[in-house]
Enzyme design. Structure first.
Site, PDB file in Angstrom:
ATOM      1  N   GLU A 155       6.673  -8.478   9.955  1.00 20.89           N
ATOM      2  CA  GLU A 155       6.666  -9.958   9.515  1.00 20.89           C
ATOM      3  C   GLU A 155       8.211 -10.156   8.731  1.00 20.89           C
ATOM      4  O   GLU A 155       8.673  -9.356   7.853  1.00 20.89           O
ATOM      5  CB  GLU A 155       5.691 -10.432   8.389  1.00 20.89           C
ATOM      6  CG  GLU A 155       5.673 -11.772   8.071  1.00 20.89           C
ATOM      7  CD  GLU A 155       4.291 -12.085   7.291  1.00 20.89           C
ATOM      8  OE1 GLU A 155       3.847 -11.234   6.704  1.00 20.89           O
ATOM      9  OE2 GLU A 155       4.151 -13.367   7.028  1.00 20.89           O
ATOM     10  N   GLY A 165       6.259  -5.995  -1.037  1.00 20.26           N
ATOM     11  CA  GLY A 165       5.303  -5.088  -1.768  1.00 20.26           C
ATOM     12  C   GLY A 165       4.322  -4.558  -1.002  1.00 20.26           C
ATOM     13  O   GLY A 165       3.801  -3.252  -1.325  1.00 20.26           O
ATOM     14  N   GLU A 204       0.196  -7.050   5.458  1.00 20.07           N
ATOM     15  CA  GLU A 204      -1.277  -7.176   5.904  1.00 20.07           C
ATOM     16  C   GLU A 204      -1.444  -6.849   7.194  1.00 20.07           C
ATOM     17  O   GLU A 204      -2.550  -7.227   7.898  1.00 20.07           O
ATOM     18  CB  GLU A 204      -1.828  -8.794   5.258  1.00 20.07           C
ATOM     19  CG  GLU A 204      -1.255  -9.804   6.319  1.00 20.07           C
ATOM     20  CD  GLU A 204      -0.025 -10.393   6.013  1.00 20.07           C
ATOM     21  OE1 GLU A 204       0.791  -9.827   5.025  1.00 20.07           O
ATOM     22  OE2 GLU A 204       0.342 -11.577   6.241  1.00 20.07           O
ATOM     23  N   ASN A 205      -0.720  -6.105   7.835  1.00 19.62           N
ATOM     24  CA  ASN A 205      -1.009  -5.618   9.432  1.00 19.62           C
ATOM     25  C   ASN A 205      -2.626  -5.421   9.628  1.00 19.62           C
ATOM     26  O   ASN A 205      -3.170  -4.753   8.944  1.00 19.62           O
ATOM     27  CB  ASN A 205      -0.463  -4.379   9.704  1.00 19.62           C
ATOM     28  CG  ASN A 205       1.205  -4.531   9.160  1.00 19.62           C
ATOM     29  OD1 ASN A 205       1.881  -5.307   9.496  1.00 19.62           O
ATOM     30  ND2 ASN A 205       1.388  -3.573   8.367  1.00 19.62           N
ATOM     31  N   GLU A 244      -3.828  -8.110   0.207  1.00 16.63           N
ATOM     32  CA  GLU A 244      -3.733  -7.888   1.718  1.00 16.63           C
ATOM     33  C   GLU A 244      -5.174  -7.792   2.499  1.00 16.63           C
ATOM     34  O   GLU A 244      -4.905  -8.208   3.696  1.00 16.63           O
ATOM     35  CB  GLU A 244      -3.011  -6.474   1.736  1.00 16.63           C
ATOM     36  CG  GLU A 244      -1.788  -6.328   1.294  1.00 16.63           C
ATOM     37  CD  GLU A 244      -0.992  -7.399   1.493  1.00 16.63           C
ATOM     38  OE1 GLU A 244      -0.836  -8.275   2.344  1.00 16.63           O
ATOM     39  OE2 GLU A 244       0.145  -7.629   0.583  1.00 16.63           O
ATOM     40  N   HIS A 278      -5.931 -11.342   3.412  1.00 22.36           N
ATOM     41  CA  HIS A 278      -5.302 -11.663   4.868  1.00 22.36           C
ATOM     42  C   HIS A 278      -6.100 -11.334   5.923  1.00 22.36           C
ATOM     43  O   HIS A 278      -5.510 -11.710   7.103  1.00 22.36           O
ATOM     44  CB  HIS A 278      -3.966 -10.932   4.427  1.00 22.36           C
ATOM     45  CG  HIS A 278      -2.883 -11.845   3.912  1.00 22.36           C
ATOM     46  ND1 HIS A 278      -2.677 -13.134   4.050  1.00 22.36           N
ATOM     47  CD2 HIS A 278      -2.062 -11.306   2.933  1.00 22.36           C
ATOM     48  CE1 HIS A 278      -1.708 -13.414   3.423  1.00 22.36           C
ATOM     49  NE2 HIS A 278      -1.044 -12.064   2.784  1.00 22.36           N
ATOM     50  N   GLU A 282      -0.293 -16.994   2.462  1.00 24.42           N
ATOM     51  CA  GLU A 282       0.008 -16.416   1.316  1.00 24.42           C
ATOM     52  C   GLU A 282      -0.587 -17.351  -0.060  1.00 24.42           C
ATOM     53  O   GLU A 282      -1.114 -16.335  -1.010  1.00 24.42           O
ATOM     54  CB  GLU A 282       1.553 -16.552   1.003  1.00 24.42           C
ATOM     55  CG  GLU A 282       2.427 -15.606   2.096  1.00 24.42           C
ATOM     56  CD  GLU A 282       1.892 -14.125   2.264  1.00 24.42           C
ATOM     57  OE1 GLU A 282       1.140 -13.848   1.273  1.00 24.42           O
ATOM     58  OE2 GLU A 282       2.281 -13.529   3.289  1.00 24.42           O
TER      59      GLU A 282
HETATM   60  N1  BES Z   1       2.630 -11.070   4.067  1.00 20.82           N
HETATM   61  C1  BES Z   1       3.245 -10.606   2.924  1.00 20.82           C
HETATM   62  C2  BES Z   1       4.318  -9.549   3.012  1.00 20.82           C
HETATM   63  C3  BES Z   1       5.756 -10.138   3.178  1.00 20.82           C
HETATM   64  C4  BES Z   1       6.396 -10.757   2.492  1.00 20.82           C
HETATM   65  C5  BES Z   1       6.136 -10.056   4.732  1.00 20.82           C
HETATM   66  C6  BES Z   1       7.606 -11.287   2.774  1.00 20.82           C
HETATM   67  C7  BES Z   1       7.412 -10.771   4.858  1.00 20.82           C
HETATM   68  C8  BES Z   1       7.966 -11.140   4.133  1.00 20.82           C
HETATM   69  C9  BES Z   1       2.299  -9.985   2.148  1.00 20.82           C
HETATM   70  O1  BES Z   1       1.039 -10.293   2.403  1.00 20.82           O
HETATM   71  C10 BES Z   1       2.605 -10.166   0.587  1.00 20.82           C
HETATM   72  O2  BES Z   1       2.419 -11.159   0.228  1.00 20.82           O
HETATM   73  N2  BES Z   1       3.031  -9.141   0.107  1.00 20.82           N
HETATM   74  C11 BES Z   1       3.494  -9.382  -1.457  1.00 20.82           C
HETATM   75  C12 BES Z   1       2.932  -8.392  -2.408  1.00 20.82           C
HETATM   76  C13 BES Z   1       1.475  -8.837  -2.522  1.00 20.82           C
HETATM   77  C14 BES Z   1       0.621  -7.781  -2.959  1.00 20.82           C
HETATM   78  C15 BES Z   1       1.313 -10.094  -3.418  1.00 20.82           C
HETATM   79  C16 BES Z   1       5.015  -9.090  -1.609  1.00 20.82           C
HETATM   80  O3  BES Z   1       5.300  -8.184  -0.667  1.00 20.82           O
HETATM   81  O4  BES Z   1       5.532  -9.372  -2.477  1.00 20.82           O
HETATM   82 ZN    ZN Z   2       0.323 -12.042   1.446  1.00 14.20          ZN
END
Ligand code: BES
Ligand code: ZN
Length: 845
Positions: free
Chosen positions: A121, A253, A256-257, A290, A293, A312
């Site tokens: 992603e 962080g 969610e694969n 995750e 998601h 998100e």
């Molecule tokens: N889908 C996102 C990861 C992501 C973020 C992919 C930006 C591509 C670009 C994932 O679900 C997510 O939101 N991750 C957060 C942490 C989460 C625990 C709130 C992140 O990576 O900050």
């Molecule tokens: Zn997310």
């Protein structure tokens, strides 16, 4: 914005066969992908990036092809439309950018090792294989992977392994899903397993640099959360397993694969013997985010990235709904108030900010809208607002219908509003459109005019803002029953105030009870004094809200900063950690008005002492058996404030604690560990200590301990130490690129180190672009710089340095907003410096 051509309009994939042969030694992989689908036009295109395409066949016939690097496509003419099979052969290099297929590095027993993993992603699947890399292009996938495998290694993917033949691992066919959710990983791993009540396999995996018991917490949360969501959504988890994998190098962080969620290690593993409650809560919300998601995002996916919020914002709300259900004693909605709400309110007040729903086309712009403050914090706040409007039962009913209608497919925002509208009988869409499609939020002014209580709304800005007359449909949530639920117009007259007050039991008039709506309130003097007279009767969230709104009003120049100083004295006895957090946020913010080393700074430290001394005396630095939630979560804030206040007892206690843990510093109680080490560096620092702490940083695989160490080390005022740290910035063996930003922020905020750090940034910009430029969080280097600066000199330098970079992909909005933000602070400090200094002096004399 003109809509760009989407490749899904040319070719609709139904099934992919992906074969990859990966060599870690040479960092090269070969691949072949076969796509079956429907050609809508004879000229079709597939996404690809950095792949060397060697052959293309259409329905088994070799054809010519054209690679367009700019558009990230390979263009193929298949001669006709209809059912078509396209086969593409290619080779490519593993990336070193934490995108696509990339190695993660770790060390165990002095030996350097790797885990190969993926991050697709938003648009990096195309760096692994040609595909229609758009969320709407859902298909089923068969993965087959070969690698230079050694005994004892494990390979994981979205689905279970079906068979391994001639060294090739074949995985079961996936459900219909988008390319950005495909994932696999291999290498040596430690793991722990369990099952949900209805038999879904759960596994938590990490590199062997971690002990197995570090996986227990995540295993427990995963099991509880999956079981919770199946019930809450009334929709079964559709895959046979749910793997959680920590990767040593990770840009975001967590990701969610579907079936194989990947995490930054520090967001998954934790030391069961010494983890603070806030770290547990953080990891729990990461995992529950995750897992949310897996339905919202994976089972039903946004049709295009403009509706990223559907993914998100929703997951960001659900992480609190579920962790609150799993651990009610943690009061997770207080965490929401402390973590998400201020992020949204601060950023969303800057002119130029994007709305939650935003048109995007280019890959760099897509990455840039994953903005923690907007699509996450504000978006989740919008959904919390909806939830409080329609109630949890209608929300669940609506969601179930939404999943039933769109599972294995895609949706747009209106689909969700329709489902929630049908379930609740309310016109959810009309209210929400005013919030999602417009940037910013209103300040509601409440004042008594000629005896009548009147409300009016206008857009709130921090820094310069152009008033375009935006209006919102505001759920008012007043404690006065006769106040309408929604404020739809610019003004609202509520009638005679004295009568209203009497009818409502003489309570002070309050708006936005529970702070679930996205607006702030400016009460006139009478109304504010009424509230302050009854402040101790308000619950913690309302007290915090008052401080937060006043703080924002001061930032937006609606009231004077100096008015905040006497306000704080109403909270000297308060015990709630979320209130203390808001209180010391205001106090911290006053630091920019006083010069380091001045008499005014001394006064400010005295103010900190007045606000913290009694609280520190009650809490102490050590945890106690009878600590409640507020004591556990509030202690770090109070210890930090007491140390800034130069509270002698606090400094002595911290030193004693450090001394008692010499030789095993990591075992200092984790909740106060950063501040204990920080105080040691600030008050007892020497060359040896810096060496010891840096060495600890290099040695440990505990990301939380590393973060604490960087927090402590970056407060040093020793010029040699500062130089030594700066030299580590480009040394990936010491500071992994994924962790560089926290070091940069730490040093930049240190007045003794700021000049050298800012020089470093300007001198090494090209290196930073090369190393982290493709990273989706890259723009935040600009954000954190702007958050730190507030002087005219830095403003001029910031402008001079960044404005020529406006055309760097993904940076334009950030730079424009940040210039505005710093300018606002410069003007504010200039205008209010003497009033603030005077107010502090009055308060402490
Ligand atoms: N889908 C996102 C990861 C992501 C973020 C992919 C930006 C591509 C670009 C994932 O679900 C997510 O939101 N991750 C957060 C942490 C989460 C625990 C709130 C992140 O990576 O900050
Ligand atoms: Zn997310």
């Amino acid at each position: 914005m003109t809509k760009k051509e989407h490749l899904y309009d040319l070719f609709k994939p139904a099934h992919y066969d992906v074969y990859l042969d990966i060599n870690r030694e040479t960092k090269i992989f070969n691949g072949k992908v076969t796509m079956e689908g429907e050609a809508v036009k004879p000229d079709i295109k597939f996404n690809e990036k950095f792949l060397n395409i060697t052959a293309v066949k259409v329905n088994n016939e070799t054809v010519d092809f054209n690679v367009d690097d700019q558009a990230e496509t390979v263009d193929v003419n298949c001669g006709k439309t209809g059912e078509t099979t396209v086969e593409i052969e290619f080779d490519a290099q593993l990336t070193d950018t934490m995108m696509g297929i990339y190695p993660s590095y770790y060390e165990v027993n002095g030996e350097k090792k790797q885990i190969i993993g993926t991050q697709f992603e938003s648009t990096a699947a195309r760096q692994a294989f040609p595909c229609i890399d758009e969320p709407e292009a859902k298909a089923t996938w068969d993965l087959a992977i070969k690698y230079d495998e050694k005994p004892g290694e494990t390979i994981l993917a979205n689905m279970p392994e079906k068979e391994c033949k001639d060294g090739v691992h074949y995985f079961e066919t996936t459900k219909r899903m988008s390319s950005y959710l495909i994932a696999f990983a291999f290498g040596e791993m430690v793991s722990k397993h369990t099952k949900t009540d209805d038999g879904i396999k759960i596994g938590v995996y990490a590199s062997p640099a971690h002990k197995e018991d570090e996986l227990d917490f995540a295993l427990d949360i995963t099991k509880n959360a999956l079981e919770f969501y199946e019930k809450y959504y009334e929709t079964p988890y559709p895959l046979p397993h749910s793997w959680q994998l920590g990767l040593p190098d990770f840009s975001a962080g967590a990701m969610e694969n579907w079936g194989l969620i990947t995490y930054r290690e520090a967001f998954l593993t934790l030391d069961p013997k010494n983890a603070s409650l806030s770290v547990k809560q953080h990891n729990a919300t990461d995992i529950t985010h995750e897992l949310a998601h897996q339905w919202f995002g994976d089972l039903v996916t946004m049709k295009w990235w403009d509706d990223l919020w559907l993914n998100e914002s929703f997951a960001n709300m659900m992480e609190y709904v579920s962790s609150d259900a799993i651990h009610p004693e943690w009061h997770m909605w207080e965490v929401f108030q402390e973590k998400e709400v201020p992020m949204a309110l601060n950023r969303d007040a800057i002119d130029g900010v994007q709305p939650v729903h935003v048109e995007v086309e280019d890959p760099a712009d897509i990455d840039a809208i994953f903005d923690g403050a907007i699509v996450y914090a504000k978006g989740s706040r919008m959904l919390v607002m909806v939830r409080s409007m329609i109630g949890d039962d209608a929300l669940r009913k609506g969601l179930k219908n939404y999943f039933d209608a769109h599972k294995y497919g895609n949706a747009v925002g209106d689909d969700l509003w329709k489902a929630l509208g049908d379930a609740s009988g309310m016109d959810v869409s009309a209210v929400m459109k005013s919030w999602l499609n417009q940037p910013g939020y209103p300040v509601v002014t409440a004042k008594i005019v000629d005896g009548n209580l009147q409300l009016s709304q206008k857009q709130f800005f921090i820094g310069e803002g152009k008033d375009e007359g935006r209006q919102w449909q505001i759920p008012l949530n007043s404690n006065y029953e006769t106040v309408p639920e929604l404020m739809k117009d610019q003004t609202l007259d509520l009638g005679n105030y004295a009568e209203l007050k009497q009818k409502n039991g003489n309570k002070p008039f309050v708006l936005n009870v529970g702070n679930n709506s996205h607006f702030i309130v400016k009460y006139d003097e009478t109304l504010l004094n009424d509230i302050l007279d009854h402040i101790d009767e308000l619950d913690a969230i309302s007290q915090r809200e008052l401080l937060q709104d006043m703080h924002l009003l001061a930032k937006g120049r609606e009231i004077s900063y100096s008015a905040l100083v006497p306000l704080m004295s109403h909270f000297t006895k308060n015990k709630s950690y979320i209130v203390n957090d808001a209180l010391f946020e205001i106090a911290d913010d006053l630091k920019k008005f006083v010069k380091p080393g001045s008499e005014d700074e001394k006064n400010l430290r005295t103010l900190f002492n007045e606000l913290s001394a009694a609280k520190y005396a009650a809490l102490g630095i050590e945890s106690k058996d009878d600590d409640d939630n507020d004591a556990v979560l509030g202690r770090p804030t109070i210890v930090k404030a007491a140390l800034y206040a130069k509270n002698e007892k606090a400094i002595k206690d911290a030193h004693a604690m450090f001394e008692a843990h010499k030789g095993h510093i990591a075992t200092i109680p984790a909740s106060v560990r950063p501040y204990v080490m920080m105080s040691e560096v600030a008050n007892y620092g020497n060359e040896d200590l810096i060496k010891t702490l840096l060495n600890e940083y290099r040695k440990t695989s505990d990301g939380i301990y590393q973060r604490d160490l960087s927090t402590a080390l970056t407060v040093t005022s020793d010029k040699t130490a500062i130089q030594e740290i700066l030299e580590c910035f480009k040394d990936a063996d010491t500071i992994k690129p994924q962790d560089l930003r926290e070091w940069y922020v730490g040093l930049l905020g240190n007045s003794e180190a700021q000049q050298a750090t800012w020089d470093w940034m300007r001198d090494n910009w090209d290196w930073l672009i090369d190393t982290l430029g493709g990273d989706m969080e890259f723009h935040t280097y600009v954000t954190v710089t702007a958050n730190t600066f507030y002087t005219k000199q830095r403003y001029d330098e910031f402008k001079a340095f960044y404005e020529p970079k406006l055309d760097t992909p993904g940076l334009r909005r950030e730079i424009e907003m940040d210039v505005n933000l710093i300018k606002g602070k410069v003007d504010l400090v200039e205008a209010e410096k003497s009033a603030v200094e005077q107010a502090i002096a009055n308060e402490v004399k």
